[in-house]
Each structure stands twice: as structure tokens, then as C-alpha cells.
Design a protein around this motif. Structure first.
Motif, short mmCIF file in Angstrom:
data_model
loop_
_atom_site.label_atom_id
_atom_site.label_comp_id
_atom_site.label_asym_id
_atom_site.label_seq_id
_atom_site.Cartn_x
_atom_site.Cartn_y
_atom_site.Cartn_z
N LEU A 68 9.88 1.61 -16.54
CA LEU A 68 8.81 2.54 -16.89
C LEU A 68 9.36 3.75 -17.64
O LEU A 68 10.42 4.27 -17.27
CB LEU A 68 8.11 3.02 -15.60
CG LEU A 68 7.03 4.10 -15.74
CD1 LEU A 68 5.82 3.57 -16.53
CD2 LEU A 68 6.60 4.60 -14.38
N GLN A 69 8.63 4.16 -18.67
CA GLN A 69 8.92 5.41 -19.38
C GLN A 69 7.63 6.22 -19.45
O GLN A 69 6.57 5.66 -19.78
CB GLN A 69 9.44 5.14 -20.79
CG GLN A 69 10.74 4.39 -20.82
CD GLN A 69 11.22 4.17 -22.24
OE1 GLN A 69 11.53 5.13 -22.93
NE2 GLN A 69 11.25 2.91 -22.66
N ILE A 70 7.74 7.52 -19.13
CA ILE A 70 6.55 8.38 -19.19
C ILE A 70 6.79 9.55 -20.14
O ILE A 70 7.92 9.86 -20.47
CB ILE A 70 6.12 8.87 -17.79
CG1 ILE A 70 7.19 9.74 -17.14
CG2 ILE A 70 5.75 7.69 -16.89
CD1 ILE A 70 6.73 10.41 -15.85
N PHE A 71 5.69 10.16 -20.54
CA PHE A 71 5.70 11.23 -21.54
C PHE A 71 6.35 10.74 -22.84
O PHE A 71 7.10 11.46 -23.49
CB PHE A 71 6.38 12.50 -21.02
CG PHE A 71 5.52 13.27 -20.04
CD1 PHE A 71 4.66 14.26 -20.51
CD2 PHE A 71 5.55 12.98 -18.70
CE1 PHE A 71 3.85 14.96 -19.61
CE2 PHE A 71 4.76 13.68 -17.80
CZ PHE A 71 3.90 14.67 -18.26
N VAL A 72 6.01 9.51 -23.21
CA VAL A 72 6.61 8.93 -24.41
C VAL A 72 6.22 9.67 -25.68
O VAL A 72 6.95 9.62 -26.68
CB VAL A 72 6.30 7.41 -24.53
CG1 VAL A 72 6.97 6.63 -23.42
CG2 VAL A 72 4.81 7.15 -24.59
N GLU A 73 5.10 10.38 -25.65
CA GLU A 73 4.69 11.16 -26.83
C GLU A 73 5.60 12.37 -27.04
O GLU A 73 5.62 12.95 -28.13
CB GLU A 73 3.22 11.59 -26.72
CG GLU A 73 2.94 12.78 -25.82
CD GLU A 73 2.90 12.46 -24.32
OE1 GLU A 73 2.51 13.35 -23.55
OE2 GLU A 73 3.24 11.34 -23.92
N GLN A 86 -1.68 9.61 -19.43
CA GLN A 86 -1.79 8.34 -18.73
C GLN A 86 -0.97 8.35 -17.42
O GLN A 86 -1.41 7.81 -16.42
CB GLN A 86 -1.28 7.20 -19.61
CG GLN A 86 -2.18 6.91 -20.80
CD GLN A 86 -1.50 5.98 -21.79
OE1 GLN A 86 -0.28 6.03 -22.00
NE2 GLN A 86 -2.31 5.13 -22.44
N ALA A 87 0.21 8.98 -17.44
CA ALA A 87 1.03 9.05 -16.24
C ALA A 87 0.31 9.82 -15.14
O ALA A 87 0.31 9.38 -13.98
CB ALA A 87 2.38 9.71 -16.55
N PHE A 88 -0.30 10.95 -15.48
CA PHE A 88 -1.03 11.72 -14.47
C PHE A 88 -2.22 10.93 -13.93
O PHE A 88 -2.51 10.98 -12.74
CB PHE A 88 -1.49 13.07 -15.02
CG PHE A 88 -0.39 14.09 -15.05
CD1 PHE A 88 0.20 14.54 -13.87
CD2 PHE A 88 0.05 14.61 -16.25
CE1 PHE A 88 1.20 15.48 -13.90
CE2 PHE A 88 1.07 15.55 -16.28
CZ PHE A 88 1.65 16.00 -15.11
N GLU A 89 -2.91 10.18 -14.80
CA GLU A 89 -4.05 9.38 -14.36
C GLU A 89 -3.61 8.26 -13.43
O GLU A 89 -4.25 8.01 -12.41
CB GLU A 89 -4.77 8.78 -15.57
CG GLU A 89 -5.59 9.77 -16.37
CD GLU A 89 -6.15 9.16 -17.65
OE1 GLU A 89 -5.99 7.93 -17.88
OE2 GLU A 89 -6.74 9.92 -18.44
N GLN A 90 -2.53 7.56 -13.78
CA GLN A 90 -2.10 6.39 -13.01
C GLN A 90 -1.20 6.72 -11.83
O GLN A 90 -1.25 6.05 -10.81
CB GLN A 90 -1.40 5.38 -13.93
CG GLN A 90 -2.31 4.73 -14.92
CD GLN A 90 -1.60 3.67 -15.74
OE1 GLN A 90 -0.62 3.09 -15.31
NE2 GLN A 90 -2.08 3.44 -16.96
N LEU A 91 -0.36 7.73 -11.99
CA LEU A 91 0.65 8.00 -10.97
C LEU A 91 0.34 9.23 -10.12
O LEU A 91 1.00 9.48 -9.13
CB LEU A 91 2.03 8.16 -11.62
CG LEU A 91 2.45 7.03 -12.56
CD1 LEU A 91 3.73 7.38 -13.27
CD2 LEU A 91 2.59 5.73 -11.79
N GLY A 92 -0.66 9.98 -10.53
CA GLY A 92 -1.01 11.18 -9.75
C GLY A 92 -0.44 12.38 -10.32
O GLY A 92 0.41 13.04 -10.25
#
Length: 135
Positions: A105-110, A129-135
Motif C-alpha cells: 500500500l502507498q498513500i498520499f500518492v498525489e 481516499q486514505a482518510f475515507e478508507q483507513l480513517g
């Protein structure tokens, strides 16, 4: 069955123990993690609170919703945690031994700069998307 992992800071003053449910590593590319680590934060997630032996971690409130723990003697990064949950991100390099981690997994890819990329095929999420899916 959770796996207990142990790691120490660079100077050995702090020992961390934590239960890991899945041997998975993720990368965070947000600007705060990159500033904190000098690159992406490669971490293992756990919903279990770590225990510490030796020197207690120093804690920095990096936002209204998160804290970062580190060794006050040598500066080793020990954890990132959401203050409203028992959710910890532990730098993968902190652990003793070579675990068969799955980088998935990689987050904040932008926010990932163009000067590096990983060859691994992973799920990629924007910060939103990370905040929506992971909290």
C-alpha cells in the motif's frame, strides 16, 4: 494470530514491542512524513499499543489528530499514531531481524515527488481516499 515484534532505537536506549496482525508494509508520501523521515515513511500498522522498555519516547503533536514518538536521546522515529484511535504506524526498519514483509500500500500518492518510485505493484490511494478508507 498476532505476531509480536521487537525493535530498538539507534542508541539502544528504547526498546519497543508491539503485536502485528498482518506482516504488511505501507508507504506514506505526505509532506509531513517525508520531512520527518527524509523520504517516504515505510511502516507496519497495528491496532495494538506498543510497550516500551528503557527510555520512554518523546512525543511531538504533529497535527490536531496525530502524534509522532521518537527517542529523545538519538532521535530514532518510533511511531506515528492517530490520537483518536489505537492505531500505530511503526517504521519497518525499526524491527530486529528480517521479516517476510509484504509491501502492498502507498498513500498520499498525489504528494509523492517525481524523483523516486517503487517497482512493487501496490494499492495506491490519495490522501482523501486514505482518510475515507483507513480513517
Amino acid at each position: 494470530m498476532p505476531l509480536e515484534k521487537q525493535g530498538t532505537c539507534l542508541c539502544g536506549a528504547t526498546t519497543l514491542r508491539i503485536l502485528i496482525d498482518e506482516p504488511q508494509v505501507s508507504a506514506c508520501h505526505c509532506s509531513m512524513c517525508r520531512k520527518w523521515t527524509g523520504g517516504p515513511l515505510l511502516c507496519v500498522h497495528s491496532d495494538h499499543a506498543p510497550t516500551f522498555e528503557g527510555r520512554a519516547p518523546s512525543v511531538y503533536d504533529s497535527s490536531e489528530w496525530a502524534q509522532r514518538g521518537f527517542c529523545g536521546q538519538c532521535g530514532t522515529h518510533l511511531y506515528y499514531r492517530l490520537t483518536d484511535k489505537t492505531s500505530y504506524a511503526i517504521p519497518a526498519g525499526l524491527f530486529d531481524g528480517d521479516e517476510a514483509w509484504d509491501f502492498n500500500l502507498q498513500i498520499f500518492v498525489e504528494q509523492k515527488p517525481a524523483w523516486y518510485c517503487f517497482a512493487n505493484q501496490t494499492t495506491e490511494l490519495t490522501g482523501e481516499q486514505a482518510f475515507e478508507q483507513l480513517g
